[in-house]
Scaffold this active site. Structure first.
Site, PDB file in Angstrom:
ATOM      1  CG  PHE A 188     -37.160  33.238  -5.867  1.00  0.00           C
ATOM      2  CD1 PHE A 188     -36.611  34.519  -5.894  1.00  0.00           C
ATOM      3  CD2 PHE A 188     -38.500  33.081  -6.220  1.00  0.00           C
ATOM      4  CE1 PHE A 188     -37.381  35.620  -6.261  1.00  0.00           C
ATOM      5  CE2 PHE A 188     -39.272  34.174  -6.593  1.00  0.00           C
ATOM      6  CZ  PHE A 188     -38.715  35.441  -6.610  1.00  0.00           C
TER       7      PHE A 188
ATOM      8  CE1 TYR B 234     -30.662  17.891  18.660  1.00  0.00           C
ATOM      9  CE2 TYR B 234     -28.756  18.924  17.619  1.00  0.00           C
ATOM     10  CZ  TYR B 234     -29.487  18.605  18.751  1.00  0.00           C
ATOM     11  OH  TYR B 234     -29.038  19.017  19.986  1.00  0.00           O
TER      12      TYR B 234
ATOM     13  CB  SER C 130     -41.036  22.453  -2.082  1.00  0.00           C
ATOM     14  OG  SER C 130     -41.599  21.672  -3.138  1.00  0.00           O
TER      15      SER C 130
ATOM     16  CE1 TYR D 209     -44.344  22.970  -5.118  1.00  0.00           C
ATOM     17  CE2 TYR D 209     -46.102  23.943  -6.410  1.00  0.00           C
ATOM     18  CZ  TYR D 209     -45.095  24.071  -5.474  1.00  0.00           C
ATOM     19  OH  TYR D 209     -44.837  25.293  -4.907  1.00  0.00           O
TER      20      TYR D 209
END
Ligand code: UDP
Length: 316
Positions: A11, A62, A75, A145
């Site tokens: 988002f 990478y 996340s 979290y």
């Protein structure tokens, strides 16, 4: 400028991709699509300034060529997501931050961490200033979290102090706008979709808990200003206008004209009772404050959800 955005199909990440491309950056968007969606960046495919890499940043990252900025936004971020993916949340906040910092170090790039108001936990200081250390339950369901982001902040400061990486930390408060998922699980998208479908509006607890909602374009502007600043300590970015969840539900009902009924469900464990950013630092250091009033932000977001639901809820 060549900028890597982890979680770039999420988002907030996808709005950052758009914003930086408009500023002339080349953007490398890295996302494993656990909670991000290709729909959010599909309009950028084929743009020569944009490249998408499907990759989990909890594994070694990478990227070829030079990189000027690494913005770590990957996340799960909705409470229902980090309850469903607790280990992935811990890994991306810890290993993902380590790998993103490692990339910034290897490329001699600036690094910006997307942190969160959740570092303040269920706060005992109100509004929350950046010098408040928080009130977090490490072993509760939200701990995955909150503690991952607290660790990520500590790791970022260690790379700054020890490796002299040019780092930034933004503490993001509740943000809303187009590209939130129908099944995001957070209050605002839940209430909008419930109202539009005529389903019950689910308030958790008595609805007197508070939050402060920032429209996504304001947030992205604040993040960009922080990137351009020289501030290494955390900066809150959010809208300080605080409302109860009950008021949010009523505003959405009024806006939609929906006949949905409000029903009360059990409050989740460790759900913060109050939340409001003190944005004095953002104002003085970045010359930033939010511009989009809630009535306008809610209208724009509602238009988006109407479109998504009428097209069959493609973006779930
Ligand atoms: N909430 C609610 N109904 C919902 C989803 C959330 O009443 O359908 C409540 C939740 O318990 C919390 C507040 O709304 O008190 C904001 O929750 P959200 O998931 O949006 O984000 P948070 O600020 O807790 O990360």
């Amino acid at each position: 400028m060549r900028t890597v955005i982890t979680g770039g199909a999420g988002f907030i990440g996808s709005h950052l991709c758009d914003y930086l491309i408009n500023k002339g950056h080349e953007v490398v968007c890295i996302d494993n699509l656990l909670t991000g969606k290709m729909d959010n960046v599909v309009h950028l495919m084929g743009n020569s300034q944009f490249r998408f890499m499907k990759h989990n940043v909890s594994d070694y990252i990478y990227v070829d060529g030079h990189v000027d900025n690494v913005l770590h936004f990957a996340s799960p971020a909705s409470p229902s997501d980090y309850l469903e993916f607790p280990i992935q949340t811990l890994k991306v906040g810890s290993l993902g931050t380590l790998n993103s910092l490692g990339l910034a170090k290897a490329k001699k790039a600036k690094f910006l961490l997307a942190s969160t108001s959740e570092v303040y936990g269920d706060p005992q200081v109100h509004p929350q200033r950046e010098d408040y250390w928080g009130h977090v339950n490490p072993v509760g369901p939200r701990g995955v979290y909150d503690e991952a982001k607290r660790f990520a902040e500590a790791m970022t400061m260690a790379y700054h102090r020890y490796h002299h990486i040019d780092t930034r930390i933004v503490r993001i408060f509740n943000t809303y706008g187009p590209r939130m998922r129908v099944k995001d699980g957070r209050a605002l998208p839940n209430f909008m979709c419930q109202a539009l479908r005529g389903d019950d509006i689910t308030i958790f607890g008595n609805g007197l808990q508070t939050r402060s909602f920032c429209y996504v374009s304001d947030l992205v502007e604040g993040i960009y200003r922080l990137l351009l600043s020289h501030e290494h300590d955390p900066v809150n970015i959010g809208n300080p206008e605080e409302i109860t969840i009950d008021q949010l539900a009523k505003e959405i009902l009024a806006l939609t004209g929906s006949k949905s009924e409000i029903v009360f469900k059990p409050i989740p464990v460790d759900d913060p009772k109050i939340r409001q950013p003190d944005i004095s630092r953002a104002k003085s250091i970045l010359g930033w404050e939010p511009k989009v009033v809630r009535a306008e932000g809610l209208r724009k977001t509602l238009t988006y959800f109407k479109d998504v639901l009428s097209s069959g809820g493609k973006t779930i």
